[in-house]
Motif scaffolding. Structure first.
Motif, PDB file in Angstrom:
ATOM      1  N   PHE A 448      41.278  28.352  44.097  1.00 34.95           N
ATOM      2  CA  PHE A 448      42.345  27.466  44.591  1.00 34.95           C
ATOM      3  C   PHE A 448      43.718  28.143  44.646  1.00 34.95           C
ATOM      4  N   GLU A 449      43.747  29.433  44.436  1.00 33.82           N
ATOM      5  CA  GLU A 449      45.008  30.154  44.622  1.00 33.82           C
ATOM      6  C   GLU A 449      45.356  30.251  46.099  1.00 33.82           C
ATOM      7  N   ASN A 450      44.342  30.427  46.930  1.00 36.85           N
ATOM      8  CA  ASN A 450      44.492  30.467  48.382  1.00 36.85           C
ATOM      9  C   ASN A 450      43.428  29.545  48.962  1.00 36.85           C
ATOM     10  N   MET A 451      43.852  28.454  49.590  1.00 32.01           N
ATOM     11  CA  MET A 451      42.908  27.445  50.045  1.00 32.01           C
ATOM     12  C   MET A 451      42.019  27.941  51.176  1.00 32.01           C
ATOM     13  N   SER A 452      42.351  29.091  51.783  1.00 28.65           N
ATOM     14  CA  SER A 452      41.429  29.682  52.757  1.00 28.65           C
ATOM     15  C   SER A 452      40.206  30.258  52.051  1.00 28.65           C
ATOM     16  N   HIS A 453      40.371  30.545  50.757  1.00 27.13           N
ATOM     17  CA  HIS A 453      39.267  31.055  49.937  1.00 27.13           C
ATOM     18  C   HIS A 453      39.245  30.232  48.652  1.00 27.13           C
ATOM     19  N   PRO A 454      38.768  28.983  48.710  1.00 25.49           N
ATOM     20  CA  PRO A 454      38.943  28.049  47.593  1.00 25.49           C
ATOM     21  C   PRO A 454      38.256  28.482  46.300  1.00 25.49           C
ATOM     22  N   LEU A 455      37.177  29.254  46.393  1.00 28.32           N
ATOM     23  CA  LEU A 455      36.476  29.684  45.184  1.00 28.32           C
ATOM     24  C   LEU A 455      36.912  31.058  44.707  1.00 28.32           C
ATOM     25  N   GLY A 456      37.882  31.656  45.396  1.00 30.43           N
ATOM     26  CA  GLY A 456      38.396  32.957  44.990  1.00 30.43           C
ATOM     27  C   GLY A 456      37.635  34.108  45.616  1.00 30.43           C
ATOM     28  N   THR A 457      37.969  35.321  45.200  1.00 29.69           N
ATOM     29  CA  THR A 457      37.328  36.533  45.703  1.00 29.69           C
ATOM     30  C   THR A 457      37.027  37.462  44.537  1.00 29.69           C
ATOM     31  N   ASN A 458      36.226  38.495  44.804  1.00 31.55           N
ATOM     32  CA  ASN A 458      35.865  39.447  43.753  1.00 31.55           C
ATOM     33  C   ASN A 458      36.682  40.733  43.881  1.00 31.55           C
ATOM     34  N   ASN A 459      36.235  41.789  43.221  1.00 35.04           N
ATOM     35  CA  ASN A 459      37.003  43.028  43.200  1.00 35.04           C
ATOM     36  C   ASN A 459      36.958  43.777  44.530  1.00 35.04           C
ATOM     37  N   GLN A 460      36.037  43.405  45.427  1.00 37.26           N
ATOM     38  CA  GLN A 460      35.928  44.053  46.727  1.00 37.26           C
ATOM     39  C   GLN A 460      36.441  43.178  47.865  1.00 37.26           C
ATOM     40  N   GLY A 461      37.105  42.093  47.523  1.00 36.63           N
ATOM     41  CA  GLY A 461      37.636  41.199  48.546  1.00 36.63           C
ATOM     42  C   GLY A 461      36.588  40.344  49.224  1.00 36.63           C
ATOM     43  N   GLN A 462      35.446  40.138  48.597  1.00 37.59           N
ATOM     44  CA  GLN A 462      34.409  39.266  49.150  1.00 37.59           C
ATOM     45  C   GLN A 462      34.644  37.833  48.690  1.00 37.59           C
ATOM     46  N   ARG A 463      34.454  36.892  49.605  1.00 33.75           N
ATOM     47  CA  ARG A 463      34.611  35.485  49.241  1.00 33.75           C
ATOM     48  C   ARG A 463      33.514  35.088  48.251  1.00 33.75           C
ATOM     49  N   MET A 464      33.884  34.426  47.175  1.00 38.18           N
ATOM     50  CA  MET A 464      32.898  33.934  46.224  1.00 38.18           C
ATOM     51  C   MET A 464      32.006  32.873  46.866  1.00 38.18           C
ATOM     52  N   SER A 465      32.565  32.072  47.756  1.00 40.82           N
ATOM     53  CA  SER A 465      31.756  31.055  48.439  1.00 40.82           C
ATOM     54  C   SER A 465      30.649  31.707  49.250  1.00 40.82           C
ATOM     55  N   SER A 466      30.946  32.832  49.906  1.00 38.83           N
ATOM     56  CA  SER A 466      29.926  33.530  50.680  1.00 38.83           C
ATOM     57  C   SER A 466      28.854  34.110  49.768  1.00 38.83           C
ATOM     58  N   LEU A 467      29.271  34.712  48.656  1.00 41.72           N
ATOM     59  CA  LEU A 467      28.304  35.289  47.723  1.00 41.72           C
ATOM     60  C   LEU A 467      27.368  34.221  47.157  1.00 41.72           C
ATOM     61  N   LEU A 468      27.913  33.053  46.862  1.00 43.55           N
ATOM     62  CA  LEU A 468      27.108  31.986  46.266  1.00 43.55           C
ATOM     63  C   LEU A 468      26.146  31.379  47.280  1.00 43.55           C
ATOM     64  N   VAL A 469      26.622  31.096  48.488  1.00 43.30           N
ATOM     65  CA  VAL A 469      25.797  30.409  49.490  1.00 43.30           C
ATOM     66  C   VAL A 469      24.705  31.328  50.025  1.00 43.30           C
ATOM     67  N   TYR A 470      25.019  32.591  50.276  1.00 41.28           N
ATOM     68  CA  TYR A 470      24.027  33.512  50.839  1.00 41.28           C
ATOM     69  C   TYR A 470      22.994  33.957  49.800  1.00 41.28           C
ATOM     70  N   SER A 471      23.149  33.543  48.560  1.00 37.94           N
ATOM     71  CA  SER A 471      22.122  33.792  47.545  1.00 37.94           C
ATOM     72  C   SER A 471      21.045  32.717  47.545  1.00 37.94           C
ATOM     73  N   ILE A 472      21.301  31.581  48.182  1.00 38.21           N
ATOM     74  CA  ILE A 472      20.376  30.452  48.107  1.00 38.21           C
ATOM     75  C   ILE A 472      19.059  30.710  48.830  1.00 38.21           C
ATOM     76  N   PRO A 473      19.048  31.182  50.098  1.00 39.26           N
ATOM     77  CA  PRO A 473      17.753  31.363  50.788  1.00 39.26           C
ATOM     78  C   PRO A 473      16.781  32.286  50.065  1.00 39.26           C
ATOM     79  N   PRO A 474      17.207  33.487  49.584  1.00 36.83           N
ATOM     80  CA  PRO A 474      16.234  34.321  48.861  1.00 36.83           C
ATOM     81  C   PRO A 474      15.676  33.652  47.610  1.00 36.83           C
ATOM     82  N   ILE A 475      16.514  32.881  46.916  1.00 32.43           N
ATOM     83  CA  ILE A 475      16.038  32.208  45.706  1.00 32.43           C
ATOM     84  C   ILE A 475      14.990  31.160  46.057  1.00 32.43           C
TER      85      ILE A 475
END
Length: 704
Positions: A448-475
């Motif tokens: 919530f620091e930047n509402m364009s990236h509401p879940l934040g980012t990691n050390n490589q500038g990846q959206r946390m929302s993308s990392l979380l959602v794209y993990s669902i299909p393989p699981i």
């Protein structure tokens, strides 16, 4: 006395056979390494600066066998070395494997024994109180809390405890078995220091295990409280204390012992992840070090040590169970005898009905010869048609009734909504949320620091929302492949063993007992380290190789009850094929039990897959929450409050999805309840027909 000695001898032989099977499995796995064991040894020697030409001479030194000799000679040397206590030599530590592991084993036993003891004491006490105060606030609150804690993986809770109580508040050490400078021994100071270091690992297991124990204990106690023998005990004037201790508590606790047998392997296997998180130098810690360095003598030695420990623990628990409940010593024989008696009764009833039918056919034949119309033919045809139509009608009503039961339960409805939300994120969400590309946003943005990236980012500038959602299909792919595989194997083994009996039953149940005795997670780790699966479907199958044994045993018990029922016995006598009887008469009556366990299989696969990715055991070929946690952990997110969100968000996704699975499984338990299922079926019926005594007994028996 002779019967007891025979049973002990049988269990000893079974335990010895299981240990032999484990030794054989380790021998085979070593030789299934890609490139062979000498290839790994040569690579290790090159890294250490040793001449790789000496690998053949060092093969026997490290692996206790000469690989140039015939295979059967290698096997004999391998088994002989293990019997003599020679497990080879660690390539990494340059020490005998037996010295390393036997020095670490007491510490693993220390943590695991206290974890099992405390989780079962707390769970049984809370479950008994919930049952005694059924319908109270304590009951509802305990159920909600128990389900919630049962949905949290132990390693997720361990990370949370480590962050709060070690790194932030400093109440407990961040790792190790005891503090430097403390002299090991039996002094009060050393014992206190050892407990202080083991507290967080123990609590991690206890807090995530007691909920399932409490819920099971509650169900057992409620069923006991409604038993007829309790009413008789009250009529006899027995005191409440005696009824509670001798009747309720003892009979409710006994089924928990079976769950204890199955949990021993799980907890000892879980030590691999837990000891790595807390840097606790037990057997699991050294197994992980062996995985990191491809030290296969140490890895296989750890697998063997944990397996033998679990076999011994299961044997001890099995023997003490017969002391607590003498009926257990002859439980299997009594079940078989009861099935035989039921089969004989069913056959007699069928023979009587068959005799009446034959008489009717003979009368019909005489009437046909005289040119008369056969009334008996019309009646028989009508009965068959009506019976067939009624059976079809009942089967068609089962699915709507099952869904009505499921949707009427708050837990199941919540579970379905949670799982549905994940399915929606894993399908539609992929079209809305961009892929987790590097540099797509500023680094280390907090939620919530930047509402364009509401879940934040990691050390490589990846959206946390993308990392979380794209993990669902393989699981979900892993869940589908693994749960289907384990459930299918368990269903085939359990139904065939229970229905055929005899040699087939003993052989298949021996295989199931071997699987139960093997610690699941170490076996999965060894297979994953050897074969390095890249497809989520293949990984799901590997994750499920340790999950079918307990379900197969449970299904076998259910099939033993169904096998002797009259309608099953009559089909067998008139020549209906075994596959058809199993598919038409057995499987439909255990489908609800299978469905419940399917949901728990899926939960277990989530736990293991994320845990193995967190350890870094599996190859990174697609996105996973465990990979995100692994990177965050290695980047210091655990001891940094500003970066803890990096660990917290995938942990919350794991908890939510497993919570949905647990809630769904709890709701499926209502379908498995024959009284609830029958009530819903009756409410959907257009007309109620009062069954006769025989039909009612048959229906109740089939439902049970």
């Amino acid at each position: 006395m002779n019967a007891d000695m025979g049973r002990i001898a049988k269990r000893l032989f079974q335990s010895a056979f299981t240990i032999w099977a484990v030794i054989t499995i380790t021998f085979v796995l070593i030789r299934q390494m890609p490139g062979g064991p000498l290839g790994y040894l040569r690579a290790q020697l090159v890294r250490s600066g040793v001449d790789p030409s000496s690998v053949n001479n060092l093969g026997e030194f490290y692996f206790t066998t000469d690989f140039d000799r015939p295979l059967h000679i290698q096997y004999i040397e391998y088994v002989t070395g293990i019997v003599q206590g020679n497990l080879g030599r660690s390539i990494l530590l340059k020490e005998p494997v037996a010295d390393v592991l036997f020095g670490a084993l007491p510490w693993t036993l220390f943590v695991m024994s206290f974890s099992i003891l405390l989780s079962y004491i707390i769970g049984m006490v809370v479950g008994a109180l919930m049952a005694y105060l059924e319908g109270s606030k304590l009951d509802y609150g305990g159920t909600v809390i128990g389900i919630f804690f049962n949905s949290i993986p132990y390693y997720v809770f361990a990370l949370a405890l480590l962050f709060v109580f070690a790194f932030q508040w400093g109440w407990f050490p961040t790792g190790g078995r005891y503090s430097l400078g403390v002299e090991p021994g039996y002094s009060i100071g050393f014992i206190h220091n050892a407990f202080h270091h083991a507290a967080l690992p123990i609590f991690s297991f206890v807090f995530t295990a007691w909920g399932g124990v409490a819920l099971t204990m509650r169900g057992n106690a409620i069923s006991v409280l409604g038993s007829d023998y309790l009413r008789v005990a009250r009529l006899r004037g027995l005191s409440s204390r005696r009824i509670a201790s001798r009747y309720v508590l003892r009979n409710a606790v006994l089924p928990m012992y079976t769950n204890l047998l199955l949990s021993i392997g799980f907890m000892f296997g879980g030590s691999v992840i837990l000891e790595q998180i807390f840097s606790y130098l037990g057997v699991g810690f050294y197994m992980f070090r062996a995985i990191e360095s491809n030290d296969f003598p140490l890895l296989m030695g750890g697998f063997l040590i944990i397996s033998v420990t679990v076999v011994i623990a299961v044997f001890i628990a099995d023997m003490t169970y017969s002391i607590l409940d003498p009926r257990a010593a002859s439980n299997e024989e009594s079940q078989q005898e009861q099935s035989l008696l039921d089969s004989m009764r069913g056959a007699i009833k069928w023979a009587r009905r068959r005799r009446k039918t034959d008489n009717s056919v003979q009368m019909e034949s005489r009437q046909v010869e005289d040119g008369e119309e056969s009334v008996f033919t019309a009646r028989a045809s009508t009965d068959v048609d009506e019976g067939t139509v009624e059976r079809l009608r009942k089967r068609l009503r089962v699915l709507p009734a099952a869904f009505a039961i499921l949707w009427s339960d708050v837990r199941a409805r919540a579970g379905l909504l949670i799982i549905g939300a994940f399915v929606l994120l894993g399908t539609v969400g992929l079209t809305v949320i961009p892929e987790p590309d590097i540099g797509q946003a500023p680094r280390y943005l907090t939620p919530f620091e930047n509402m364009s990236h509401p879940l934040g980012t990691n050390n490589q500038g990846q959206r946390m929302s993308s990392l979380l959602v794209y993990s669902i299909p393989p699981i979900f792919k892993m869940i589908l492949a693994g749960a289907v595989f384990a459930t299918t194997i368990a269903t085939v083994v359990g139904t065939v063993a229970g229905y055929l009996g005899g040699i087939a039953d003993r052989s298949l149940m021996t295989l199931a007992d071997i699987q139960i005795a093997l610690p699941g997670l170490p076996l999965v780790i060894v297979l994953a380290a050897l074969f390095q699966p890249e497809s989520p479907y293949v990984l799901g199958i590997i994750l499920s190789v340790d999950k079918w044994g307990g379900l197969a045993r449970g299904l076998r018990s259910e099939v033993l009850k169904l096998r002797g029922l009259p309608y099953v016995e009559s089909n067998r006598i008139i020549g209906v094929s075994t596959p058809k009887i199993i598919l038409s008469d057995i499987i439909p009556n255990v489908m609800s039990y299978i469905s419940i366990n399917f949901a728990y299989q899926a939960r277990s696969i989530i736990f293991q897959s994320v845990g193995l990715y967190f350890l870094g055991v599996l190859p990174i070929t697609y996105q996973n929450w465990g990979i995100t946690m692994n990177i965050a952990y290695n980047q210091g997110a655990l001891n940094s409050p500003k970066r803890f969100y990096w660990l917290l968000e995938p942990m919350m996704m794991i908890v939510l999805l497993t919570l949905g699975m647990v809630l769904l499984a709890q709701g499926l338990d209502r379908i498995f309840n024959p009284r609830i299922r029958a009530r819903h079926l009756d409410s959907d019926s257009e007309s109620q027909v009062e069954p006769d005594a025989e039909d009612e007994d048959t229906f109740v028996a089939r439902a049970d």
